[in-house]
Design a protein around this motif. Structure first.
Motif, PDB file in Angstrom:
ATOM      1  N   ASP A 226       0.830  -1.212   0.000  1.00  9.87           N
ATOM      2  CA  ASP A 226       0.000   0.000   0.000  1.00  9.87           C
ATOM      3  C   ASP A 226       0.868   1.266   0.000  1.00  9.87           C
ATOM      4  O   ASP A 226       0.451   2.316   0.464  1.00  9.87           O
ATOM      5  CB  ASP A 226      -0.946   0.011   1.210  1.00  9.87           C
ATOM      6  N   TYR A 227       2.092   1.137  -0.558  1.00  6.95           N
ATOM      7  CA  TYR A 227       3.018   2.283  -0.581  1.00  6.95           C
ATOM      8  C   TYR A 227       2.419   3.471  -1.324  1.00  6.95           C
ATOM      9  O   TYR A 227       2.525   4.614  -0.874  1.00  6.95           O
ATOM     10  CB  TYR A 227       4.338   1.855  -1.223  1.00  6.95           C
ATOM     11  N   TRP A 230      -0.124   5.126   0.837  1.00  7.41           N
ATOM     12  CA  TRP A 230       0.554   5.853   1.920  1.00  7.41           C
ATOM     13  C   TRP A 230       1.129   7.176   1.403  1.00  7.41           C
ATOM     14  O   TRP A 230       1.024   8.212   2.075  1.00  7.41           O
ATOM     15  CB  TRP A 230       1.669   4.982   2.505  1.00  7.41           C
ATOM     16  N   LYS A 231       1.733   7.148   0.199  1.00  2.72           N
ATOM     17  CA  LYS A 231       2.295   8.371  -0.386  1.00  2.72           C
ATOM     18  C   LYS A 231       1.195   9.407  -0.635  1.00  2.72           C
ATOM     19  O   LYS A 231       1.393  10.604  -0.383  1.00  2.72           O
ATOM     20  CB  LYS A 231       3.019   8.051  -1.698  1.00  2.72           C
ATOM     21  N   GLU A 233      -1.559   9.756   0.987  1.00  2.05           N
ATOM     22  CA  GLU A 233      -1.985  10.285   2.286  1.00  2.05           C
ATOM     23  C   GLU A 233      -0.988  11.293   2.836  1.00  2.05           C
ATOM     24  O   GLU A 233      -1.355  12.205   3.579  1.00  2.05           O
ATOM     25  CB  GLU A 233      -2.146   9.137   3.283  1.00  2.05           C
ATOM     26  N   GLN A 234       0.280  11.134   2.452  1.00  3.00           N
ATOM     27  CA  GLN A 234       1.337  12.015   2.971  1.00  3.00           C
ATOM     28  C   GLN A 234       1.573  13.244   2.097  1.00  3.00           C
ATOM     29  O   GLN A 234       2.344  14.126   2.454  1.00  3.00           O
ATOM     30  CB  GLN A 234       2.661  11.226   3.053  1.00  3.00           C
ATOM     31  N   TYR A 240       7.018  15.534   4.025  1.00  2.00           N
ATOM     32  CA  TYR A 240       6.999  14.669   2.838  1.00  2.00           C
ATOM     33  C   TYR A 240       7.442  15.439   1.599  1.00  2.00           C
ATOM     34  O   TYR A 240       8.205  14.923   0.772  1.00  2.00           O
ATOM     35  CB  TYR A 240       5.587  14.109   2.639  1.00  2.00           C
ATOM     36  N   TYR A 252       8.270   4.954   5.159  1.00  2.00           N
ATOM     37  CA  TYR A 252       7.204   3.972   4.935  1.00  2.00           C
ATOM     38  C   TYR A 252       7.539   2.662   5.634  1.00  2.00           C
ATOM     39  O   TYR A 252       6.680   2.047   6.281  1.00  2.00           O
ATOM     40  CB  TYR A 252       7.020   3.753   3.434  1.00  2.00           C
ATOM     41  N   ASN A 255       6.984   2.940   9.199  1.00  2.00           N
ATOM     42  CA  ASN A 255       5.548   2.961   9.465  1.00  2.00           C
ATOM     43  C   ASN A 255       4.980   1.532   9.493  1.00  2.00           C
ATOM     44  O   ASN A 255       4.171   1.193  10.365  1.00  2.00           O
ATOM     45  CB  ASN A 255       4.848   3.794   8.389  1.00  2.00           C
ATOM     46  N   ARG A 259       3.032  -0.963  12.701  1.00  2.00           N
ATOM     47  CA  ARG A 259       1.645  -1.413  12.592  1.00  2.00           C
ATOM     48  C   ARG A 259       1.443  -2.747  13.323  1.00  2.00           C
ATOM     49  O   ARG A 259       2.289  -3.627  13.298  1.00  2.00           O
ATOM     50  CB  ARG A 259       1.248  -1.590  11.119  1.00  2.00           C
TER      51      ARG A 259
END
Length: 488
Positions: A226-227, A230-231, A233-234, A240, A252, A255, A259
């Protein structure tokens, strides 16, 4: 027959000559034509006759044991003479310089006599002036005991200058030649800067290509995660926006590790972490590069092909040096290692001239204190024991760059360059074109390094050229990977 089976057949056939055939051709009965001698049809009688012809001449000098010389001729086993063993034979039997250089290049697949190594320079002088091994020993001893103990060789490329000067000086009387050598002692650093520069350049280029390959593979693996989400979202985060892709991936991965339920399986996560370390390493990670080119640091892995390694080792023998990270580390530090060796050699030569109970010279005591700080004044006899042991150990750390060291890097770099070329030009793979391009690249580098050009009659060269198939370029390291053989 497929390409893989052809390679297996080459390894098992053992038809191409080794150095024993070269020796047999040189020392066989003149009535036996050299064309009738090959690995396949060389009779035991021809081997033994050539061996006896050579042994009768070299026996009085006690260079090596009778059994060792027999193995040089393929009797009772096989081994290649070391460089120093052969040079001793050349000096004892008064070979010409041309004959000596020819054997180094074509018999041992090594480099010509190095003019920037004082021992090999003296060897050249003795060969050209028909001086025997006793004169060689005298000249080496004189040079080592009449040069400044504080001498530090110049670490610059002076080979061409030395070659030109040597041509002018080689006909001087022995004492005058030695005087010139002692006055020019700082020029004899003991290794070829040209070869070293080529090796370092090839090593760095290979690692750059390998890093690029790792980055591409890393990005492929990241698409399975899900990189990208994630990008996204950032994307509004100020931190970022200031970061590089390397820093994005680093954050990442951190992160994911925090989890409770990571969105990636552990195997993929480990692969991504390993690729990240290699892809963004600030300097060459030699071990990782060796894994790629030689598959050599994976001997304990499940993918290590032990059967093929045994075949390769038997087929190539001493023509191939199987590198590891320690070996390369010693190559890269050759200037310091060789300087230390020459220092021990000067100390050893000095101590050999002193009476056993004479005090050890202070400069040698200081040399010993570098390794043994508590060393006090020693008699020459005790100091010589220590220095002799240190010299023996130091010689094992001095690694001259071998022809195979260059060739395996050239093969890897060529395969990447050629692939990039046909992608850029949108042309298909062409075996003949690839083969010619590889030979051209390899010959340019090998000639500059005073080494033999590519010749398919030699085992390593033949195997590498056989890897340029009608479909692809197969690296020698690929053969050691079980996964390669499992591919259809």
């Amino acid at each position: 027959m497929n390409n893989k089976q052809q390679i297996i057949n080459i390894l098992k056939a053992q038809t191409l000559p080794r150095s024993d055939i070269y020796l047999i051709q040189k020392w066989t009965d003149p009535n036996t034509t050299s064309s009738s001698i090959s690995s396949r049809n060389c009779s035991e009688k021809v081997r033994r006759d050539a061996y006896l012809h050579f042994y009768k001449q070299i026996k009085p000098f006690h260079i090596v044991s009778r059994q060792t010389i027999q193995r040089w001729f393929g009797i009772g086993g096989f081994s290649m003479p070391s460089r120093w063993q052969f040079l001793q034979c050349a000096l004892c039997l008064h070979f010409s310089l041309k004959e000596t250089q020819d054997y180094l290049l074509h018999g041992l697949s090594q480099w010509e006599l190095q003019i920037n190594d004082y021992e090999e320079m003296i060897c050249m002088y003795c060969l050209e002036n028909n001086l025997g091994i006793e004169n060689f020993y005298f000249m080496v001893d004189f040079f080592e005991t009449h040069t400044d103990q504080e001498l530090r060789p110049l670490q610059t490329a002076r080979t061409d200058m030395l070659k030109k000067t040597y041509k002018k000086k080689k006909n001087l009387p022995l004492k005058d030649f030695l005087l010139w050598m002692c006055q020019s002692a700082e020029l004899f650093k003991g290794y070829s800067m040209t070869v070293y520069s080529y090796y370092v350049s090839l090593l760095n280029e290979a690692f750059t290509y390998y890093q690029t390959e790792c980055r591409e593979e890393l990005q492929t693996l990241l698409t399975r995660t899900d990189y990208a989400i994630w990008k996204a979202e950032q994307s509004s985060n100020d931190i970022y926006l200031r970061e590089t892709e390397k820093e994005h991936i680093h954050r990442y991965l951190k992160n994911i590790q925090r989890r409770k339920s990571p969105s990636i399986n552990l195997r993929d996560l480990k692969d991504i972490q390993n690729l990240y370390v290699i892809a963004y390493a600030p300097k060459a990670r030699i071990t990782d590069l060796l894994n790629q080119i030689y598959h050599n640091n994976r001997k304990n892995s499940k993918t290590w092909n032990r059967e093929i390694f045994a075949l390769l080792s038997d087929y190539l023998g001493d023509e191939m040096q199987w590198e590891n990270s320690k070996y390369i580390s010693e190559i890269l530090s050759i200037s310091a290692q060789k300087e230390q060796q020459m220092l021990y050699q000067r100390a050893n030569a000095t101590l050999c001239q002193l009476p056993e109970n004479a005090p050890c010279p202070e400069w040698i005591c200081q040399l010993l204190r570098q390794k043994f700080p508590d060393t006090q004044k020693l008699p020459a006899k005790e100091a010589k024991k220590i220095i002799s042991k240190k010299l023996k150990n130091q010689k094992t750390r001095v690694r001259n760059i071998q022809r195979s060291d260059l060739l395996l890097l050239i093969q890897y770099i060529f395969s990447v360059r050629y692939d990039q070329q046909i992608r850029k030009n949108m042309t298909g793979y062409d075996q003949k074109e690839a083969r010619q391009a590889f030979i051209s690249l390899a010959d340019t580098i090998l000639t500059s390094c005073d080494m033999r050009e590519i010749n398919e009659q030699y085992r390593l060269d033949h195997l590498i050229l056989s890897g340029i198939t009608n479909e692809e370029v197969i690296l020698l390291g690929d053969l050691l990977d079980l996964d390669f053989w499992d591919e259809s």
